[in-house]
Design a protein around this motif. Structure first.
Motif, PDB file in Angstrom:
ATOM      1  N   VAL A  23      58.244  42.539  40.669  1.00 26.21           N
ATOM      2  CA  VAL A  23      57.055  42.675  39.828  1.00 26.21           C
ATOM      3  C   VAL A  23      56.523  44.093  39.960  1.00 26.21           C
ATOM      4  N   ASP A  24      56.299  44.741  38.829  1.00 27.08           N
ATOM      5  CA  ASP A  24      55.630  46.043  38.805  1.00 27.08           C
ATOM      6  C   ASP A  24      54.143  45.758  38.637  1.00 27.08           C
ATOM      7  N   CYS A  25      53.406  45.867  39.730  1.00 28.26           N
ATOM      8  CA  CYS A  25      52.001  45.468  39.711  1.00 28.26           C
ATOM      9  C   CYS A  25      51.142  46.343  38.807  1.00 28.26           C
ATOM     10  N   SER A  26      51.612  47.529  38.470  1.00 26.33           N
ATOM     11  CA  SER A  26      50.854  48.360  37.534  1.00 26.33           C
ATOM     12  C   SER A  26      50.989  47.853  36.100  1.00 26.33           C
ATOM     13  N   LYS A  27      51.936  46.928  35.899  1.00 24.70           N
ATOM     14  CA  LYS A  27      52.172  46.391  34.552  1.00 24.70           C
ATOM     15  C   LYS A  27      52.132  44.859  34.544  1.00 24.70           C
ATOM     16  N   ALA A  28      51.511  44.253  35.547  1.00 20.71           N
ATOM     17  CA  ALA A  28      51.464  42.783  35.617  1.00 20.71           C
ATOM     18  C   ALA A  28      50.743  42.233  34.386  1.00 20.71           C
ATOM     19  N   GLU A  29      51.346  41.224  33.769  1.00 23.34           N
ATOM     20  CA  GLU A  29      50.763  40.645  32.566  1.00 23.34           C
ATOM     21  C   GLU A  29      50.527  39.148  32.688  1.00 23.34           C
ATOM     22  N   THR A  35      48.612  37.168  40.147  1.00 24.32           N
ATOM     23  CA  THR A  35      48.318  36.503  41.418  1.00 24.32           C
ATOM     24  C   THR A  35      49.196  37.071  42.521  1.00 24.32           C
ATOM     25  N   TYR A  36      50.459  37.266  42.237  1.00 17.84           N
ATOM     26  CA  TYR A  36      51.379  37.856  43.215  1.00 17.84           C
ATOM     27  C   TYR A  36      50.870  39.230  43.655  1.00 17.84           C
ATOM     28  N   CYS A  37      50.464  40.046  42.704  1.00 16.74           N
ATOM     29  CA  CYS A  37      49.995  41.392  43.029  1.00 16.74           C
ATOM     30  C   CYS A  37      48.699  41.343  43.834  1.00 16.74           C
ATOM     31  N   SER A  38      47.814  40.429  43.506  1.00 24.04           N
ATOM     32  CA  SER A  38      46.583  40.261  44.284  1.00 24.04           C
ATOM     33  C   SER A  38      46.900  39.850  45.716  1.00 24.04           C
ATOM     34  N   GLU A  39      47.884  38.976  45.864  1.00 19.12           N
ATOM     35  CA  GLU A  39      48.297  38.552  47.202  1.00 19.12           C
ATOM     36  C   GLU A  39      48.853  39.741  47.995  1.00 19.12           C
ATOM     37  N   GLY A  98      36.411  31.271  44.589  1.00 18.75           N
ATOM     38  CA  GLY A  98      37.505  30.782  43.756  1.00 18.75           C
ATOM     39  C   GLY A  98      37.107  29.662  42.818  1.00 18.75           C
ATOM     40  N   PHE A  99      35.980  29.014  43.101  1.00 21.88           N
ATOM     41  CA  PHE A  99      35.540  27.908  42.251  1.00 21.88           C
ATOM     42  C   PHE A  99      35.196  28.355  40.835  1.00 21.88           C
ATOM     43  N   GLN A 100      35.067  29.647  40.602  1.00 16.76           N
ATOM     44  CA  GLN A 100      34.879  30.140  39.231  1.00 16.76           C
ATOM     45  C   GLN A 100      36.045  29.718  38.343  1.00 16.76           C
ATOM     46  N   GLY A 101      37.216  29.602  38.962  1.00 17.98           N
ATOM     47  CA  GLY A 101      38.406  29.211  38.214  1.00 17.98           C
ATOM     48  C   GLY A 101      39.024  27.958  38.796  1.00 17.98           C
ATOM     49  N   HIS A 102      38.191  27.113  39.407  1.00 19.14           N
ATOM     50  CA  HIS A 102      38.688  25.944  40.143  1.00 19.14           C
ATOM     51  C   HIS A 102      39.613  25.073  39.298  1.00 19.14           C
ATOM     52  N   GLY A 103      40.776  24.828  39.865  1.00 20.55           N
ATOM     53  CA  GLY A 103      41.754  23.981  39.207  1.00 20.55           C
ATOM     54  C   GLY A 103      42.615  24.716  38.193  1.00 20.55           C
ATOM     55  N   GLY A 104      42.269  25.955  37.922  1.00 18.31           N
ATOM     56  CA  GLY A 104      43.041  26.733  36.959  1.00 18.31           C
ATOM     57  C   GLY A 104      44.015  27.663  37.660  1.00 18.31           C
ATOM     58  N   SER A 105      44.877  28.265  36.874  1.00 20.86           N
ATOM     59  CA  SER A 105      45.898  29.135  37.449  1.00 20.86           C
ATOM     60  C   SER A 105      45.317  30.434  37.983  1.00 20.86           C
ATOM     61  N   ILE A 106      44.090  30.776  37.611  1.00 18.43           N
ATOM     62  CA  ILE A 106      43.468  32.009  38.093  1.00 18.43           C
ATOM     63  C   ILE A 106      42.811  31.838  39.462  1.00 18.43           C
ATOM     64  N   ILE A 111      40.710  34.117  44.738  1.00 17.99           N
ATOM     65  CA  ILE A 111      40.599  34.016  46.197  1.00 17.99           C
ATOM     66  C   ILE A 111      41.225  35.240  46.863  1.00 17.99           C
ATOM     67  N   TYR A 112      42.420  35.630  46.435  1.00 12.85           N
ATOM     68  CA  TYR A 112      43.063  36.817  47.013  1.00 12.85           C
ATOM     69  C   TYR A 112      42.226  38.078  46.777  1.00 12.85           C
TER      70      TYR A 112
END
Length: 135
Positions: A23-29, A35-39, A98-106, A111-112
Motif C-alpha cells: 500500500v502506498d499510504c500517500s495514495k490510499a483510497e 485503516t492499514y496506513c493509520s495502523e 471510535g464510536f463516531q463510526g461504531h460498527g462501520g468500516s471507519i 481508533i488508530y
C-alpha cells in the motif's frame, strides 16, 4: 482417488503465509488501505514512544540514585505508574472516540488515528518532563 482428494484438502486448508500489503499510504483510497496506513502510523508513533520511555526511565533511575534524601527518590516508580495509567486512558479514550463510526468500516481507522495522536503527545510530554528534571 480418496487419497488425492484428502491431499488437496490439506493443502487448501493449511495456513497462508503472512504478507504485508503493498500500500502506498500517500495514495490510499479504500477504507482498508486508509485503516492499514493509520495502523502503520500508530505503530511508528508507538515505537518512538517506547524508545523515549526507555530513555526517560534511565534518566529517572539516575535521578533516584543521585537523590540526596530517600524522600527524593521514586521518580522511576512514579513514571511507571503514570505510564500504565496513561495507556489505560489512551485505550479507553480511543475506544470512545471510535464510536463516531461504531460498527462501520471507519471505526478502526478512527481508533488508530486517536492512538497515534495521543501517543505523539505523550512522547513529547515525557521528554519535556525528563528535560525539565535534568536542568
Amino acid at each position: 482417488m480418496l487419497l488425492g482428494l484428502c491431499g488437496c484438502v490439506l493443502l487448501i486448508d493449511g495456513p497462508a503465509p503472512a504478507q504485508e500489503p503493498d500500500v502506498d499510504c500517500s495514495k490510499a483510497e479504500t477504507q482498508v488501505e486508509m485503516t492499514y496506513c493509520s495502523e502503520q502510523e500508530f505503530n511508528e508513533a508507538d515505537k518512538r514512544l517506547n524508545t523515549q520511555y526507555q530513555r526517560v526511565r534511565k534518566a529517572m533511575k539516575t535521578w533516584d540514585a543521585d537523590a540526596d534524601l530517600p524522600a527524593s527518590e521514586g521518580a522511576d516508580a512514579a513514571l511507571v505508574r503514570a505510564q500504565r495509567a496513561w495507556i489505560a486512558y489512551r485505550d479507553a479514550q480511543c475506544e470512545f472516540y471510535g464510536f463516531q463510526g461504531h460498527g462501520g468500516s471507519i471505526e478502526p481507522q478512527l481508533i488508530y488515528d486517536c492512538q497515534r495522536d495521543l501517543t505523539v503527545k505523550r512522547t513529547t510530554e515525557i521528554k519535556e518532563q525528563a528535560d525539565a528534571m535534568s536542568n
